[in-house]
Scaffold this active site. Structure first.
Site, PDB file in Angstrom:
ATOM      1  N   TYR A  25       0.852  -1.185   0.000  1.00 12.25           N
ATOM      2  CA  TYR A  25       0.000   0.000   0.000  1.00 12.25           C
ATOM      3  C   TYR A  25       0.884   1.230   0.000  1.00 12.25           C
ATOM      4  O   TYR A  25       1.822   1.325   0.795  1.00 12.25           O
ATOM      5  CB  TYR A  25      -0.897  -0.002   1.254  1.00 12.25           C
ATOM      6  CG  TYR A  25      -1.807   1.198   1.367  1.00 12.25           C
ATOM      7  CD1 TYR A  25      -2.869   1.373   0.484  1.00 12.25           C
ATOM      8  CD2 TYR A  25      -1.597   2.157   2.358  1.00 12.25           C
ATOM      9  CE1 TYR A  25      -3.704   2.483   0.590  1.00 12.25           C
ATOM     10  CE2 TYR A  25      -2.444   3.261   2.466  1.00 12.25           C
ATOM     11  CZ  TYR A  25      -3.489   3.418   1.581  1.00 12.25           C
ATOM     12  OH  TYR A  25      -4.321   4.509   1.691  1.00 12.25           O
ATOM     13  N   ASP A  77       9.494   2.908  -0.081  1.00 13.75           N
ATOM     14  CA  ASP A  77       8.405   3.535   0.674  1.00 13.75           C
ATOM     15  C   ASP A  77       8.576   3.163   2.147  1.00 13.75           C
ATOM     16  O   ASP A  77       8.210   2.069   2.575  1.00 13.75           O
ATOM     17  CB  ASP A  77       7.056   3.065   0.129  1.00 13.75           C
ATOM     18  CG  ASP A  77       5.885   3.704   0.889  1.00 13.75           C
ATOM     19  OD1 ASP A  77       6.136   4.403   1.903  1.00 13.75           O
ATOM     20  OD2 ASP A  77       4.730   3.497   0.477  1.00 13.75           O
ATOM     21  N   LYS A  82       4.187   8.852   8.935  1.00 11.49           N
ATOM     22  CA  LYS A  82       3.849   8.304  10.262  1.00 11.49           C
ATOM     23  C   LYS A  82       4.767   8.806  11.383  1.00 11.49           C
ATOM     24  O   LYS A  82       4.555   9.901  11.871  1.00 11.49           O
ATOM     25  CB  LYS A  82       3.761   6.774  10.159  1.00 11.49           C
ATOM     26  CG  LYS A  82       2.667   6.383   9.148  1.00 11.49           C
ATOM     27  CD  LYS A  82       2.211   4.961   9.175  1.00 11.49           C
ATOM     28  CE  LYS A  82       0.920   4.783   8.396  1.00 11.49           C
ATOM     29  NZ  LYS A  82       1.024   4.233   7.062  1.00 11.49           N
TER      30      LYS A  82
END
Ligand code: PLP
Length: 428
Positions: free
Chosen positions: A144, A239, A267
């Site tokens: 994702y 990522d 995050k």
């Protein structure tokens, strides 16, 4: 433990938000029941609106690595708020966090602050396409990379939880340049480069996939991506929105000792505020406006409050604290494995750094196909029982769980006791 107030709050929210939530996995669809509505959080604990306390392993899906409402972060944020909440002009707070990131994460010769992981990966791909003048990208099934159009193909996280291979609303033309391959499949990757190598702008990967459950890449697989991208003139994009400061002290690139061309953070880097980063080699990043023609911008990018929270969080994360979290993860995973053996539960327990996950599956899980074949009904059942005992895990088997510096040995023991009771109820 009553959760009446949460149930009522959910009913109200459903009249305002689609499904009652502002991000799909929060709706608890995969595990059934009703989501908890949260009143407050401190350290390793969440408190719901009914006043119940939970040991929290979701940690806002990763960011709260120092635990919730960490004193030094809160203090700094309060001071920053008094100086104004947004300037729309550069401030030294951006430079301070940027420099700290350069010190902590190798390979960020130049970087840019954005406000979400979605923006970071979307912009990284734009850079890859812009500098290579090619259109195709490779992503791996079950990974994702946020919800921008080009990545919403066979994606993990909520997309997997809800069983959506593709999202309606994404034009076919947008995704025709997204090539999807199975995770950890070297042969498929080689063949894809043989066939499309001259058209491939970049390969993007979660080095330790955390959005189809926790599935680390084989080190050889990562090295092959590095080799083929170099050979064919494509960019390697790591990522690290989830793995940054988590898969190891220096993230997934540190774990694999690999140098990507571009890297995304998110995050943890915002310490609970909306911050993400894309960056990498100077020659590529300087192709971004205002130096270059590749356009990217953001009204609230580099927001002073968010920069402050990010700085205090990353600065507060020392190698010693990281090691302590790793020990807690090992204590938990080792304990879980022993319980699974004792009660003969078909359980795979996986961990890297401060991330951990588990699958109800008799075989090791290496890709999205394996992950899907795990026992999701059992997951939901175990999940609900644990929740009722005050253990808050990610409400889908397609998500990773996290440790914070606030979790104590006693928290881990309490978690293992709850697991043992649940396994005893089901298998005893
Ligand atoms: C969470 C995540 C994103 C998206 O970040 P948002 O801030 O939710 O847009 C992208 N990539 C990975 C690997 C993620 O875990």
């Amino acid at each position: 433990m009553s959760t009446e107030a949460s149930k009522q709050a959910f009913e109200h929210a459903k009249e305002i938000f689609p499904g009652g939530v502002n991000s799909p996995v929060r709706a608890f669809k995969a595990v059934g029941g009703s989501p908890l509505f949260i009143d407050k959080a401190k350290g390793a604990y969440l408190y719901d609106v009914d006043g119940n306390r939970y040991i929290d392993y979701v940690l806002s899906w990763g960011p709260m690595i120092l635990g919730h409402a960490k004193d030094q972060v809160i203090r700094a944020v309060k001071e920053a708020v008094d100086k104004g909440t947004s300037y729309g002009a550069p401030s030294p707070l951006e430079t301070r966090l940027g420099k700290l990131l350069q010190e902590r994460v190798p390979y960020l010769e130049r970087l840019r602050m954005v406000s979400s992981g979605t923006e970071a990966t979307m912009s990284a791909i734009r850079v890859a396409r812009g500098v290579t003048k090619r259109d195709k990208i490779i992503k791996f099934i079950g990974c994702y990379h946020g919800h921008s159009d080009a990545f919403l193909v066979q994606a993990g996280s909520g997309v997997a939880t809800f069983g959506l291979p593709n999202s309606p609303g994404v034009p076919a033309a947008t995704v025709q340049d997204t090539l999807t391959l199975p995770y950890n499949d070297q042969e498929a990757l080689r063949q894809c480069f043989e066939q499309h190598g001259q058209d491939i702008a970049g390969v993007i990967i979660e080095g330790v996939a955390g959005n189809m459950g926790l599935i680390p890449a084989d080190p050889d697989f990562i090295q092959l991506i590095r080799k083929l991208t170099k050979q064919y003139g494509a960019l390697f994009i790591m990522d690290e929105v989830m793995t940054g400061f988590r898969a190891s002290y220096t993230g997934a690139t540190g774990l694999y000792q690999v140098e990507p061309d571009l890297l995304c953070l998110g995050k943890v880097v915002g310490g609970g505020f909306p911050v993400a980063v894309f960056g990498g080699k100077k020659e590529y990043m300087e192709a971004v406006a205002p130096l270059g023609a590749i356009y990217q911008a953001g009204t609230l990018s580099g927001n002073p409050i968010a920069m402050t929270a990010g700085y205090e969080t990353v600065k507060g994360l020392t190698p010693e604290l990281f090691q302590q979290m790793e020990e807690r993860v090992e204590q938990l995973c080792h304990g879980l494995k022993s319980l699974a053996d004792k009660y003969q539960v078909p359980l795979q327990v996986v961990h890297r750094g401060t991330m951990f996950g588990f699958f109800f599956n008799p075989e090791p899980v290496r890709n999205f196909e394996d992950s899907k074949n795990s026992d999701q009904e059992l997951f939901a059942k175990v999940y609900q029982s644990l929740l009722a005992k005050g253990i808050y895990l990610a409400p889908s088997q397609y998500e990773s769980n996290f440790m914070s510096t606030a979790h104590t040995k006693e928290d881990i023991e309490a978690t293992l006791t709850a697991f043992e009771e649940v396994f005893g109820e089901i298998y005893g």
